[in-house]
Design an enzyme around this catalytic site. Sequence first.
Site, PDB file in Angstrom:
ATOM      1  N   ARG A 123      14.459  -2.970  -6.870  1.00 12.24           N
ATOM      2  CA  ARG A 123      13.011  -2.927  -7.088  1.00 12.24           C
ATOM      3  C   ARG A 123      12.741  -2.830  -8.583  1.00 12.24           C
ATOM      4  O   ARG A 123      13.549  -2.289  -9.335  1.00 12.24           O
ATOM      5  CB  ARG A 123      12.383  -1.699  -6.408  1.00 12.24           C
ATOM      6  CG  ARG A 123      12.822  -1.415  -4.994  1.00 12.24           C
ATOM      7  CD  ARG A 123      12.132  -2.257  -3.954  1.00 12.24           C
ATOM      8  NE  ARG A 123      10.676  -2.244  -4.024  1.00 12.24           N
ATOM      9  CZ  ARG A 123       9.900  -1.376  -3.397  1.00 12.24           C
ATOM     10  NH1 ARG A 123      10.433  -0.408  -2.678  1.00 12.24           N
ATOM     11  NH2 ARG A 123       8.586  -1.458  -3.470  1.00 12.24           N
ATOM     12  N   PRO A 138       0.812  -1.220   0.000  1.00 16.81           N
ATOM     13  CA  PRO A 138       0.000   0.000   0.000  1.00 16.81           C
ATOM     14  C   PRO A 138       0.844   1.268   0.000  1.00 16.81           C
ATOM     15  O   PRO A 138       1.854   1.345   0.683  1.00 16.81           O
ATOM     16  CB  PRO A 138      -0.818  -0.105   1.280  1.00 16.81           C
ATOM     17  CG  PRO A 138      -0.116  -1.097   2.125  1.00 16.81           C
ATOM     18  CD  PRO A 138       0.615  -2.013   1.208  1.00 16.81           C
ATOM     19  N   GLU A 139       0.421   2.233  -0.791  1.00 23.36           N
ATOM     20  CA  GLU A 139       1.098   3.525  -0.840  1.00 23.36           C
ATOM     21  C   GLU A 139       0.102   4.606  -0.403  1.00 23.36           C
ATOM     22  O   GLU A 139      -0.987   4.289   0.074  1.00 23.36           O
ATOM     23  CB  GLU A 139       1.624   3.769  -2.256  1.00 23.36           C
ATOM     24  CG  GLU A 139       2.597   2.673  -2.705  1.00 23.36           C
ATOM     25  CD  GLU A 139       3.198   2.902  -4.083  1.00 23.36           C
ATOM     26  OE1 GLU A 139       3.239   4.045  -4.542  1.00 23.36           O
ATOM     27  OE2 GLU A 139       3.635   1.907  -4.691  1.00 23.36           O
ATOM     28  N   LYS A 163       2.725   6.997   4.315  1.00 22.78           N
ATOM     29  CA  LYS A 163       2.043   5.697   4.297  1.00 22.78           C
ATOM     30  C   LYS A 163       1.603   5.279   5.690  1.00 22.78           C
ATOM     31  O   LYS A 163       1.253   4.117   5.915  1.00 22.78           O
ATOM     32  CB  LYS A 163       2.978   4.627   3.716  1.00 22.78           C
ATOM     33  CG  LYS A 163       3.470   4.926   2.301  1.00 22.78           C
ATOM     34  CD  LYS A 163       4.456   3.857   1.854  1.00 22.78           C
ATOM     35  CE  LYS A 163       5.265   4.333   0.670  1.00 22.78           C
ATOM     36  NZ  LYS A 163       6.373   3.413   0.351  1.00 22.78           N
TER      37      LYS A 163
END
Length: 284
Positions: free
Chosen positions: A272, A2-3, A59
């Site tokens: 990433r 989640p961002e 976040k």
Amino acid sequence: MPELPEVEVLARHLRPLLCGKIVRGVNVRRAKVLAPTSPRKIRRTLLGAKFTGLSRRGKYLLFQLDGKNTGKPVTLLGHLGMTGRMFLAGKHERLPAHAAVVFDLGGENFIYEDTRYFGRLTLDVSAVEKLGPEPLSKDFQPATFAQALKRSRQAVKVKLLDQTLVAGIGNIYASEALFRARLSPKLVANRLKSGQIKRLWRAMREVLREAIRCGSTVPLNFGGGKSDGFFYFGQAPGAPDFYEDRLRVYGREGQPCPNCRRPIKRLTQGARSTFYCPHCQRAG
Ligand SMILES: [Zn+2]
């Protein structure tokens, strides 16, 4: 993971469900997620406390409560980590196997569940002090953003994940914003020109606003596919794939670019994945 938009949607959803509720029990099943707060301290502080507010910073979720004995405001900091979910469920419902912390609110439980225990629910709010500006706030201006980028020799995609630069952007929205700004993820942060920075600034705000408006990019499962008022964060089996509709490059390696139809590429930066269109996102 989640961002900002997902956490914002969760905060907006949970706020009216929690406000006014009193903590009647605190069941800590994984002490690790409280660190550095001890289970004893969290029980002593929150037992009898009343939820008065819920906001988001980056976040992080910031739960506001009024302590029972002290009457003093208390802040409880939450972070979903990679796999965390926070939701309310009826008292009669069985607790999920990975319930890390359960607050008894009387008629229902407020559950923090995390299969990998990378998230947090703690009284230590120091993490928030180190965060950069909120990208959707007035504090986040192209000029200050440019100054911060000037100090970095990292690739712009990697730098966007730095929470001290700007809070709440993660892997998904970094790729999406760079695509929308037509900038190569490989550009070095301190070499960006002011026009490029302005484009990126605008694109970041657009992708975040859009995602919040859509109710998050990540599927929101209301349990059994029904809107039962209990919020679950994370993907349920058979949930519609919202990525298909809303993300233009993220997770779309090999699929046609929505602009030029050439295949989207994936590259690894800082361990990433970055997704981008080499044709639309030029290095210059
Ligand atoms: Zn393209």
